[in-house]
Design a protein around this motif. Structure first.
Motif, short mmCIF file in Angstrom:
data_model
loop_
_atom_site.label_atom_id
_atom_site.label_comp_id
_atom_site.label_asym_id
_atom_site.label_seq_id
_atom_site.Cartn_x
_atom_site.Cartn_y
_atom_site.Cartn_z
N ARG A 269 28.18 4.13 14.63
CA ARG A 269 28.40 2.78 15.20
C ARG A 269 30.18 2.82 15.34
O ARG A 269 30.69 2.33 16.46
N ARG A 270 30.59 3.03 14.15
CA ARG A 270 32.17 3.07 14.04
C ARG A 270 32.66 3.98 15.10
O ARG A 270 34.01 4.02 15.48
N GLU A 271 32.05 5.41 15.08
CA GLU A 271 32.58 6.30 15.72
C GLU A 271 32.58 5.65 17.37
O GLU A 271 33.33 6.14 18.28
N GLN A 272 31.39 5.17 17.73
CA GLN A 272 31.23 4.55 18.95
C GLN A 272 32.53 3.64 19.55
O GLN A 272 32.87 3.58 20.88
N ALA B 122 34.68 3.33 27.50
CA ALA B 122 33.70 3.17 28.62
C ALA B 122 34.54 2.35 29.71
O ALA B 122 35.62 1.97 29.73
N LEU B 123 33.92 2.59 30.95
CA LEU B 123 34.34 1.97 32.04
C LEU B 123 33.52 0.39 32.30
O LEU B 123 32.72 0.37 32.35
N HIS C 16 28.16 3.40 29.49
CA HIS C 16 27.43 2.31 28.86
C HIS C 16 25.85 2.99 28.70
O HIS C 16 25.58 3.56 29.63
N VAL C 17 25.10 2.62 27.51
CA VAL C 17 23.88 3.19 27.52
C VAL C 17 23.08 2.23 26.97
O VAL C 17 23.04 1.26 26.33
N PRO D 218 31.81 1.16 24.86
CA PRO D 218 30.66 1.44 25.31
C PRO D 218 29.30 0.67 24.82
O PRO D 218 29.38 0.53 23.54
N MET D 219 28.61 0.05 25.62
CA MET D 219 27.58 -0.59 25.48
C MET D 219 26.34 0.47 24.64
O MET D 219 26.49 1.63 25.05
#
Length: 678
Positions: free
Chosen positions: A227-230, A235-236, A408-409, A276-277
């Motif tokens: 999560r911290r990496e994310q 993201a757009l 986003h995912v 990013p979601m």
């Protein structure tokens, strides 16, 4: 000697025993010490002969009247009398001719076994025997029972574990000392010894807690690190446009549930950020996940971004492409949907790939082939992953190289996941729940059917076909097997069309058919040209035929509870009352999980039961469950999970160096591999 040494380093382990241990995945001494007992038998209370009662007992005394003989061909019996200060007890061993010579006169022994009636008199039958002046492994204590294999007993494993614990220096620090103290955990080495040879029931519970904590902590830490990496990825942003959302909702032929509205709002808030979601939309069968996914896709398309919709099978990809086209048509985006699957002709595939690269294709629907190197994207803003539960690090990195940013995912799952399991496995995802089904959804009547009532079931199916309904018949196998006693799709298809349902129009569907043939069979079923489809679980996920009112599951004992619930969800999608019949393989009493399925349609309740009965693998996949190696952790222990998450957060905040803790680092790497399954 240390834990990385091969198990043959132990005294008494030759090639034959080494091979047997390997069958249990025991290759090193570390593997042996991690081969935790599966249960325990309590022989810790020594009973006086005068107080003995039927059941498991431990006695301490000396032997008298020892005799040994063959009573018939192939059967040897050793009989003795064990005496203590209070009285005497008969002891019998079967097919252990060495016993009489091994018992030394005048020596005191511990005897541990079951005291029961045998051939008209009570005796302790085939007990473990150890001299009382040595530290006992098999008696006078809580005795571990291990998972065994042919030719390798728990007694042998106990002796090897005992030897290893004497000769190997175990690490005492596998977690920071501040963490061990704050979480009130036993030292690692103490916990290891207590799990194999408990000194008391209380110490055994503390040892289990320590090792279970380590398992869950590794998963929690892996999730939080991801999560911290994310958060470092960009993201757009997808701006929220209220008028567009309102128009779309008003155009739907049904009313959104409050859960759908709440989930859509959470997704819109996530996508509006430049981070990013990574959200999991969890909803029971028929809860309306596709509509919410369409709302997310519409907003991304309106922002000028592309959307990739990943489905687990071509069958579902084609169906979802049709569904999304219809949903988006009301807002003028029907031409934005492009199908890209493996069975397309080369020219069709190239046109789809070119459309994705140029940006002409707004929403591309396909399988994971969408992530291949040949597929380039113009401006990919959102990925919707259907029934895969995960979008892993490798996929994120590959897409970032292509797109220069992280899309986003949104992951979708129709398998309700217990809260405790979701917290542990999906800690790096945000969760949205759809618990309420849309108005008009039918409650499916589920019934267990005995093999003796098969003809009555077929008569019922014919009546429902005559009334205009359609039927799924699901089998666990494609073809007959000499190894498994279960119905196969091919055999059932031949049987039904030649016999009890010969007046009906029947099709066959399974995974070995070519994609074009599978597509043709489903198209005929959807068009009403077939009354019955005999299938394997290829129809388990996502297939939506409102006119299908009846599901028959052959040999339901071969399926997990979550999978049965998924299959049942293929019917009840229209306005007509629907039915699910579970045709049992034999006349034995049905299992607890089958009775639960018959009485409940609540997927969340069933998933909790499935977790309890079958473990975490049953919840989220049949090929993936082996990767989740939780040997001691109980995922219903929410207090332990919460503690592990809290400690994982502190571990990161304190900037602990993970590599300082070798075994923890290895476990976290393994946990990250699990966490990033696709």
């Amino acid at each position: 000697m240390n834990v990385s040494d091969p198990v043959v380093s132990l005294t008494g382990v030759g090639p034959a025993l080494e091979a047997k241990l390997a069958q249990l995945s025991i290759v090193s001494i570390g593997d042996l010490l991690m081969h935790w007992p599966r249960k325990y038998e309590d022989y810790s209370s020594v009973t006086l002969a005068t107080n003995i009662q039927p059941g498991l007992v431990t006695l301490c005394g000396w032997f008298e009247q020892i005799s040994s003989r063959y009573v018939r061909r192939g059967m040897h019996v050793t009989q003795a009398v064990l005496r203590d200060a209070s009285g005497a007890v008969n002891v019998v061993w079967f097919n252990q001719p060495y016993r009489a010579a091994a018992i030394k006169p005048g020596k005191t022994y511990y005897v541990a076994g079951e005291y029961k009636l045998q051939s008209g008199r009570f005796a302790v039958l085939s007990p473990a025997l150890e001299q009382a002046d040595s530290l006992p492994l098999h008696s006078a204590r809580i005795v571990p029972i291990y998972r065994e294999t042919k030719g390798l007993t728990s007694k042998q494993i106990r002796e090897l574990v005992g030897q290893a614990l004497e000769r190997v220096a175990l690490p005492s620090i596998t977690l920071p000392q501040w963490l061990t103290a704050e979480a009130k955990l036993l030292p690692h080495d103490v916990a290891t010894k207590e799990l194999h040879f408990p000194t008391s029931a209380e110490q055994l519970n503390l040892a289990r807690r320590r090792m279970a904590f380590e398992e869950v902590f590794a998963l929690s830490l892996a999730s939080q690190l991801i999560r911290r990496e994310q958060r470092l990825e960009k993201a757009l942003p997808v701006p929220f446009k209220p008028p567009l959302a309102k128009r779309f909702v008003e155009s739907l032929p049904f009313t959104l549930t409050n859960d759908q509205r709440a989930a859509a709002w959470q997704i819109y808030q996530d996508m509006a950020k430049d981070q990013p979601m990574n959200r999991l939309l969890e909803g029971d069968v028929g809860s309306g996940k596709t509509a919410v996914a369409a709302m997310a896709a519409l907003m991304a398309l309106a922002a000028g971004h592309q959307v990739a919709y990943l489905a687990p099978t071509e069958l579902l990809a084609r169906q979802q492409a049709d569904s999304l086209t219809k949903l988006l048509a009301t807002q003028g985006y029907d031409h934005a949907v492009t199908l890209l699957v493996g069975s397309l002709k080369p020219a069709q595939k190239k046109r789809a790939q070119d459309a994705a690269k140029s940006g002409q294709a707004g929403l591309v629907v396909g399988t994971h082939a969408l992530l291949q190197e040949k597929v380039d994207w113009h401006r990919l803003g959102l990925i919707i992953v259907d029934e895969q539960h995960r979008f892993g690090v490798a996929q994120r990195q590959a897409l970032m190289k292509k797109a220069g940013h992280m899309p986003h995912v949104l992951s979708l799952t129709a398998t309700p996941i217990p809260r405790s399991l979701a917290l542990t496995l999906y800690g790096e995802l945000d969760l949205s729940l759809l618990k309420t089904k849309p108005a008009g959804r039918q409650t499916i009547i589920t019934e267990l059917v005995s093999p003796n009532s098969t003809q009555k079931l077929y008569d019922t199916l014919l009546q429902q076909i005559d009334a205009g309904g359609q039927v799924y018949v699901v089998c666990p196998l494609i073809t007959d097997s000499t190894l498994l006693q279960a119905e196969s799709a091919e055999a059932v298809y031949d049987k039904l069309r030649k016999g009890p349902l010969k007046s009906a129009r029947i099709g066959l569907l399974h995974g070995k058919l070519k994609a074009v043939d599978k597509q043709a069979v489903m198209a005929d079923f959807v068009a009403g040209k077939l009354d019955v489809i005999v299938s394997t679980t290829v129809i388990e996920v996502g297939v939506d035929v409102p006119n299908a009112t009846t599901m028959v599951i052959m040999s339901p004992e071969r399926f997990g509870l979550a999978q049965l619930h998924q299959l049942r969800g293929r019917v009840g999608r229209g306005i007509v009352q629907s039915y699910c019949y579970l045709l049992l393989s034999d006349s034995k009493a049905p299992s607890r999980r089958l009775r639960a399925l018959e009485s409940s349609s609540d997927g969340f309740r069933l998933s909790e039961l499935d977790l309890e009965i079958r473990g975490p693998g049953a919840i989220y996949g049949y090929a993936q469950h082996g990767a989740l190696d939780l040997r001691l952790a109980n995922l219903s222990d929410t207090a332990l999970i919460a503690l592990a998450q809290k400690m994982a957060t502190k571990f990161i905040e304190k900037k602990e160096v993970l590599l300082q803790y070798e075994s923890l680092a290895a476990n976290v790497r393994a946990a990250q591999a699990v966490t990033n399954l696709n």
